[in-house]
Design an enzyme around this catalytic site. Structure first.
Site, mmCIF file in Angstrom:
data_model
loop_
_atom_site.group_PDB
_atom_site.id
_atom_site.type_symbol
_atom_site.label_atom_id
_atom_site.label_comp_id
_atom_site.label_asym_id
_atom_site.label_seq_id
_atom_site.Cartn_x
_atom_site.Cartn_y
_atom_site.Cartn_z
ATOM 1 C CB ALA A 149 89.023 15.217 28.675
ATOM 2 C CB THR A 154 82.426 7.422 27.977
ATOM 3 O OG1 THR A 154 81.103 7.690 28.437
ATOM 4 C CG2 THR A 154 82.673 5.920 27.998
ATOM 5 C CG ASP A 210 80.656 18.682 25.648
ATOM 6 O OD1 ASP A 210 80.165 19.642 26.280
ATOM 7 O OD2 ASP A 210 80.246 17.510 25.802
#
EC number: 2.7.1.33
Length: 260
Positions: free
Chosen positions: A7, A10, A97
């Site tokens: 997730a 964007t 991330d």
């Protein structure tokens, strides 16, 4: 079967363990619900990398409980995974991330130095030395973000020619042959390219210094990867470059095995 979910700011990308995959806009919750509804009865575990905050995470948690009957496992930055030592004092402030990118790099480059470049809405760089020490990183606006900022501030951005030049992913059309533009659109494109190229040139130079001249493997991910790849290869044709368009999903596969 395991479901992996990335997730991002964007887009939200997902992949099943059998290779089926999909993507929706991160703000399109109903689209995500429709996609995941097709997987009901198949998914037995959900593993998530989310940078979207607690409100999104809670909605995803409720959706997984409703459709799959299992809670999602959210990746968290931890010390010692593959011996990686994060540079941040507060681990909760390092983007998960980016951390997963380091995990993927370490698992593939082993004891080689690594540079992880994320070319998305932001342009991120993280360095990992041969001893798995995270040496820190850089964060700058991505290509589309810079172009969008210019588009929002100057009158020409509303012109039909400019809007036609915008591609569906937010990037402008490729520049003309000259290094300098002869139209406003071409000038914006050429200027942004010059900024990004200079940024990458500094990455290569500074990484060489940080690694004491030792060669490094570069891992490149994100929606603007093709554009950034061309620049990196132009700056250093001998660069060892690994294209990793789904680096977060690939790292989630590794992480899910440690969670088992």
């Amino acid at each position: 079967m395991k479901l992996y979910v990335d997730a991002g700011n964007t887009r939200t990308k997902w992949r099943l363990a059998d290779g089926r995959e999909g993507v929706v806009a991160s703000d399109d919750i109903s689209g995500m619900e429709r996609s995941f509804a097709l997987l009901a009865g198949v998914v037995t575990g959900v593993f998530v990398c989310s940078v979207l905050g607690e409100a999104f995470n809670r909605r995803l948690e409720a959706l997984c409980g409703q459709l799959f009957g299992v809670p999602p496992h959210f990746a968290r930055v931890k010390q010692g995974v593959l011996d990686i030592v994060p540079a941040y004092e507060r681990l909760d402030t390092l983007g998960v991330d980016r951390w997963l990118g380091l995990v993927f790099a370490r698992s593939h480059a082993k004891s080689q130095c690594s540079v992880v470049v994320g070319a998305g809405s932001a342009l991120t760089v993280d360095l990992l030395d041969a001893q798995a020490c995270h040496l820190g990183g850089w964060i700058a606006p991505g290509c589309a973000s810079v172009e969008a900022a210019l588009g929002g501030k100057v009158q020409f951005a509303r012109s039909e020619a400019y809007l036609k030049a915008l591609q569906s992913d937010g990037a402008l059309t490729p520049p003309q042959t000259s290094a300098f533009g002869s139209s406003t659109v071409a000038c914006v494109q050429a200027g942004v390219d010059a900024m990004i190229r200079g940024f990458l040139q500094q990455v290569i130079a500074c990484a060489g210094t940080e690694f004491g001249g030792r060669e490094a493997v570069y891992f490149l991910a994100g929606g603007d990867s093709p554009r950034v790849e061309a620049m990196l290869r132009e700056l250093d044709p001998n660069l060892e470059l690994v294209l990793s368009p789904a680096i977060v999903l690939d790292a989630l596969v590794l992480w899910s095995e440690w969670c088992a």
